[in-house]
Design an enzyme around this catalytic site. Structure first.
Site, PDB file in Angstrom:
ATOM      1  N   CYS A   1       0.885  -1.159   0.000  1.00 44.33           N
ATOM      2  CA  CYS A   1       0.000   0.000   0.000  1.00 44.33           C
ATOM      3  C   CYS A   1       0.917   1.199   0.000  1.00 44.33           C
ATOM      4  O   CYS A   1       1.546   1.502   1.007  1.00 44.33           O
ATOM      5  CB  CYS A   1      -0.910   0.018   1.223  1.00 44.33           C
TER       6      CYS A   1
ATOM      7  N   CYS B   1      -0.581   4.376   2.431  1.00 44.80           N
ATOM      8  CA  CYS B   1      -0.412   4.222   3.882  1.00 44.80           C
ATOM      9  C   CYS B   1      -0.110   2.752   4.165  1.00 44.80           C
ATOM     10  O   CYS B   1       0.952   2.278   3.858  1.00 44.80           O
ATOM     11  CB  CYS B   1      -1.622   4.733   4.641  1.00 44.80           C
ATOM     12  N   SER B   2      -1.041   2.033   4.685  1.00 43.21           N
ATOM     13  CA  SER B   2      -0.756   0.627   4.977  1.00 43.21           C
ATOM     14  C   SER B   2      -2.031  -0.204   4.912  1.00 43.21           C
ATOM     15  O   SER B   2      -2.276  -1.030   5.774  1.00 43.21           O
ATOM     16  CB  SER B   2      -0.143   0.464   6.355  1.00 43.21           C
ATOM     17  N   CYS B   3      -2.850   0.020   3.898  1.00 42.89           N
ATOM     18  CA  CYS B   3      -4.062  -0.783   3.770  1.00 42.89           C
ATOM     19  C   CYS B   3      -3.669  -2.255   3.689  1.00 42.89           C
ATOM     20  O   CYS B   3      -2.707  -2.607   3.024  1.00 42.89           O
ATOM     21  CB  CYS B   3      -4.827  -0.387   2.520  1.00 42.89           C
TER      22      CYS B   3
END
Lengths: 118, 214
Positions: free
Chosen positions: B107, B110-112
């Protein structure tokens, strides 16, 4: 399995290694995580609102010199949580700051080993 | 005077910990948060979810061709049919590794991450270097995880968003033709479902299990 994972991650020069076991480094991170998930579950905001604010927060942090190595992830998470709660739930940031100091005093006046209460 | 080991107070925790306590107590007071629900969420993500759900999905796809077709066509439907439901309403897409294509999930924003099937994301997944380099140098990232692919294998990098989460369906390891789904689950690591590693070979699993014995 986690042993293997850790082994492979140790060879990553720039990327922080994964901790063995839970991914939270400290309990407050788990609390902050769960609060956001719960508030979203209860419909106080949507997950895409959260993601929008969260990615903006990370960009802002990077602009301000945070190398963003994963270890500050929950600091960003907490910042967004405070912001979104301020926006949506009418908890003022002054209230949060005052409450934080109340907790700090509660710790300082509570004998070691006793439960800390406000 | 000797060292004053005082017991009349408790050292306050770190600043972020105090902020979380402040926030939670205010939310509880206003009736917006139920503390029991918070504990339950933590417990679920820490212990109950984990990558085991994802491993079960993959092992079933390896052994049940109809399920695999559904999984690749409509991952949400297939995953829900196993009782794993997402809480963020995101769409899941499963991307299949083949003899000529390897998939890697990142991702960049961000950090999906597909929490429903993989639990919480590892620290390195959330780091900026991984997010950037998975796109600019996927081969290099794979090499750092000890993963090398044959020359003619192409790498596809999938960028997760809040609307779409990706899960890699790794190649079924050789020498597992007579394994049941339950046995196969053990070969499916979290990293193989992110795509930074292959599924474990039976030999690797043996070594790991031997090491884990006291």
């Amino acid at each position: 399995m986690s042993k293997t994972t850790q082994h492979f991650c140790n060879s990553l020069p720039q990327i922080p290694t994964d901790a063995e076991g839970p991914v939270f480094a400290e309990p407050w991170q788990a609390q902050a995580f769960a609060l956001a998930v719960h508030l979203c579950d209860e419909g106080h905001f949507t997950w895409s609102e959260w993601v929008d604010m969260f990615s903006q927060e990370i960009k802002l942090a990077q602009v301000n010199g945070d190398p963003d190595l994963g270890n500050t992830y929950y600091n960003h998470w907490l910042n967004v949580l405070e912001k979104i709660v301020t926006q949506k739930q009418a908890i003022k940031s002054e209230e949060m700051i005052a409450r934080k100091e109340e907790w700090r005093s509660a710790y300082l006046r509570t004998p070691h080993g006793q439960p800390v209460e406000l | 005077m000797g060292h004053d080991h005082s017991h009349d107070h408790t050292d306050p925790p770190s600043d972020p910990a105090l902020r979380v306590k402040a926030l939670e107590s205010l939310l509880v007071e206003k009736g917006l948060v139920d503390p029991a629900a918070i504990d339950e969420i933590i417990e679920t993500y820490e212990t109950k979810v984990g990558p085991r759900n994802g491993a079960k999905v993959v092992a079933r796809a390896w052994t049940d061709p109809d399920f695999k077709s559904l999984l690749l066509l409509d991952a949400n439907k297939a995953i829900h049919s196993m009782g794993y439901t997402g809480r963020q309403g995101e769409h899941m897409k499963v991307v299949e590794n083949t003899a000529i294509r390897h998939n890697l999930v990142v991702c960049t924003l961000c950090s999906c991450y597909p929490w429903t099937v993989l639990g919480l994301p590892p620290v390195w997944y959330k780091s900026a270097p991984y997010r950037a380099r998975a796109v600019s140098d996927p081969k290099g990232v794979l090499a750092e995880f000890g993963t090398t692919l044959p020359k003619d294998v192409k790498i596809s990098v999938w960028d997760s968003t809040s609307e779409m989460r990706f899960l890699v369906l790794p190649l079924r390891p050789e020498g597992t033709d007579d394994w049941t789904a339950t046995e196969l689950e053990k070969l499916v690591t979290r990293n193989s479902m992110i795509g930074v590693e292959q599924a474990l070979t039976p030999e690797k699993l043996q070594i790991i299990e031997a090491n884990e014995k006291p």
